[in-house]
Design an enzyme around this catalytic site. Structure first.
Site, PDB file in Angstrom:
ATOM      1  N   ASP A  24      60.825  79.524   4.171  1.00  9.29           N
ATOM      2  CA  ASP A  24      60.950  80.741   5.251  1.00  9.29           C
ATOM      3  C   ASP A  24      61.594  80.460   6.255  1.00  9.29           C
ATOM      4  OD1 ASP A  24      60.201  82.722   6.829  1.00  9.29           O
ATOM      5  OD2 ASP A  24      57.996  83.046   6.034  1.00  9.29           O
ATOM      6  N   TYR A  29      52.731  80.994   7.650  1.00 13.48           N
ATOM      7  CA  TYR A  29      52.716  82.331   8.027  1.00 13.48           C
ATOM      8  C   TYR A  29      51.403  83.085   7.326  1.00 13.48           C
ATOM      9  CZ  TYR A  29      53.106  87.512   8.533  1.00 13.48           C
ATOM     10  OH  TYR A  29      53.048  88.775   8.848  1.00 13.48           O
ATOM     11  N   ARG A  34      66.419 101.135  -8.416  1.00  9.14           N
ATOM     12  CA  ARG A  34      65.577  99.977  -8.480  1.00  9.14           C
ATOM     13  C   ARG A  34      66.561  98.775  -8.975  1.00  9.14           C
ATOM     14  NH1 ARG A  34      62.828  98.768 -12.479  1.00  9.14           N
ATOM     15  NH2 ARG A  34      61.887 100.926 -12.713  1.00  9.14           N
ATOM     16  N   LYS A  36      62.145  90.861  11.343  1.00  8.41           N
ATOM     17  CA  LYS A  36      62.343  90.201  12.579  1.00  8.41           C
ATOM     18  C   LYS A  36      63.661  89.839  12.917  1.00  8.41           C
ATOM     19  CE  LYS A  36      57.964  89.861  11.678  1.00  8.41           C
ATOM     20  NZ  LYS A  36      57.343  88.623  10.737  1.00  8.41           N
TER      21      LYS A  36
HETATM   22  C1  LIG Z   1      56.611  88.525   9.766  1.00  5.57           C
HETATM   23  C2  LIG Z   1      56.689  87.278   8.666  1.00  5.57           C
HETATM   24  C3  LIG Z   1      56.421  87.319   7.569  1.00  5.57           C
HETATM   25  C4  LIG Z   1      55.999  88.720   6.730  1.00  5.57           C
HETATM   26  O1  LIG Z   1      57.098  89.580   6.800  1.00  5.57           O
HETATM   27  P1  LIG Z   1      56.548  91.075   6.551  1.00  5.57           P
HETATM   28  O2  LIG Z   1      58.093  91.834   6.971  1.00  5.57           O
HETATM   29  O3  LIG Z   1      55.852  91.595   8.020  1.00  5.57           O
HETATM   30  O4  LIG Z   1      56.187  91.319   5.419  1.00  5.57           O
HETATM   31  C5  LIG Z   1      56.661  86.198   6.600  1.00  5.57           C
HETATM   32  N1  LIG Z   1      56.821  84.991   7.374  1.00  5.57           N
HETATM   33  C6  LIG Z   1      57.104  84.915   8.677  1.00  5.57           C
HETATM   34  C7  LIG Z   1      57.411  83.690   9.228  1.00  5.57           C
HETATM   35  C8  LIG Z   1      57.025  86.049   9.572  1.00  5.57           C
HETATM   36  O5  LIG Z   1      57.024  86.005  10.752  1.00  5.57           O
END
Ligand SMILES: *Cc1c(COP(=O)(O)O)cnc(C)c1O
Length: 382
Positions: free
Chosen positions: A175, A103, A51, A200
């Protein structure tokens, strides 16, 4: 060659972690171990407990940190684990300003989780920097942004926002999921913390759920390391390996997907029977000039509004190539229906205020031939 005088195409493959230092293996090994033997507990080794640190995880954390021009990277079990852990930087009584077109999961975390700890968030249209300024209170400590935003692709001036954050002593968080460090490096524009859903584009193959946080400031890096270890939502070694593997092709995948997205956005725009096409690469897009100035491309996601649910439903039923699914940023194209997928967690009135109506679809372009995707849309929209 030093890292500084190579371009992204080279750096993404030569991050310093591409070869196993122990055996010379061409792929960094999966260290599937939770604990590490200590020869001398009074002189603890680099790795003690997974961890707190695992070599496979550290390799990919380092790689993403370098690509973002940061100093420390932290890998988590999901993008939301990365985001919620980052939000633990704030304390009771603090206030956060966030962009309204955010998001859905981040909106949910801010309004149904973090708020329970006495941390309040005000949502503003951050494309207008004056709205950010106007929302700042004496107890404001953070600025949370996403650009291009999800799913209506609003563009926020990152350098301008970072400047406001500096003037008011706010931690700025962005983000960067939609852009990736290949297209946009927010730390270079003065932002403090970059978060990613590595599920993604960074992973890129719809086979791993992961999140990453990157910082440049050493002190902030220490605070995030503390939180990663204290909250414990770390990414497992197998998934770290998959993420590292996906990362190697990030540049070529983004090049192909962005070119496809530009072509498809143009096609949808020229049809004339689509209510709205949201793509920052279109010269008619409100944020086109800012995007051109602050990023190296327009991304691989195109949103479009068919006006009503019946038409959106028909399209989803008729398309043959894309996955109709949650998520984005993969080798295969993914068509999403934000109303019932990513933004299901958002109350209807909030959703509609953000332009996420019943006819809105989000199309993440993969690596198929864009002409085939266009032909598929053409038959489905008939
Ligand atoms: C998918 C997504 C998230 C969340 O991520 P996870 O891996 O699904 O927890 C956060 N921000 C954006 C812009 C996303 O497309």
């Amino acid at each position: 060659m030093t890292e500084k005088n190579t371009t992204f195409a080279t750096r993404v493959l030569h991050t310093g972690n591409e070869i196993d230092p122990v055996t010379g293996a061409a792929a960094f090994p999966i260290y599937q171990a939770s604990t590490f033997h200590q020869e001398d507990p009074w002189n603890p080794p680099a790795y003690e407990y997974a961890r707190s640190g695992n070599p496979t995880r550290n390799a990919v954390e380092d790689a993403v940190a370098k690509l973002e021009n940061g100093t420390r990277g932290f890998a988590f079990g999901s993008g939301m684990a990365a985001i919620t852990t980052t939000l633990f930087l704030f304390s009771q009584g603090d206030h956060i300003v966030a962009c309204d077109d955010i998001y859905g999961g981040t909106f949910r975390a801010l309004t149904q989780l973090i708020n329970r700890f006495g941390i309040e968030t005000t949502f503003v249209d951050a494309t207008n920097l004056d709205e950010i300024r106007a929302a700042i209170r004496p107890n404001t400590k953070g600025l949370f942004l996403e650009t291009p935003s999800n799913p209506t692709m609003k563009i926020i001036d990152l350098a301008g926002a970072a400047q406001i954050a500096k003037e008011h002593g706010l931690l700025s968080i962005i983000d960067n999921t939609f852009m990736t460090p290949y297209l946009q490096r927010p730390l270079d524009l003065g932002i403090d913390i970059v978060v990613h859903s590595a599920t993604k584009f960074l992973g890129g193959h719809s086979d791993v759920v992961a999140g990453v946080v990157v910082t440049r400031d050493e002190e902030l890096g220490k605070r995030l390391y503390f939180l990663q270890n204290a909250c414990g939502g770390v990414l497992g070694p197998q998934d770290c390996f998959l993420l590292q593997r996906g990362l190697k092709t990030l540049k070529v995948r983004m090049d192909a997907s962005c070119a496809g997205a530009e072509k498809i956005a143009q096609y949808l725009y020229e049809r004339g029977d689509i209510e709205k096409v949201y793509y920052p690469g279109l010269p008619t897009h409100a944020g086109h000039e800012i995007q051109k100035a602050q990023a190296d491309g327009f991304g691989a996601v195109v949103s479009f509004d068919l006006g009503n649910e019946a038409r959106a439903r028909k399209l989803m039923e008729r398309v043959q190539l894309p996955l109709v699914a949650v998520s984005l940023g993969a080798v295969e194209s993914i068509l999403s229906y934000p109303r019932m997928m990513s933004h299901n967690g958002m109350p209807a009135n909030e959703r509609l205020k953000r332009g996420i109506g019943d006819g809105l679809l989000r199309f993440s372009i993969g690596l198929e031939d864009p002409d085939d995707l266009i032909a598929d849309l053409e038959q489905a929209l008939k």
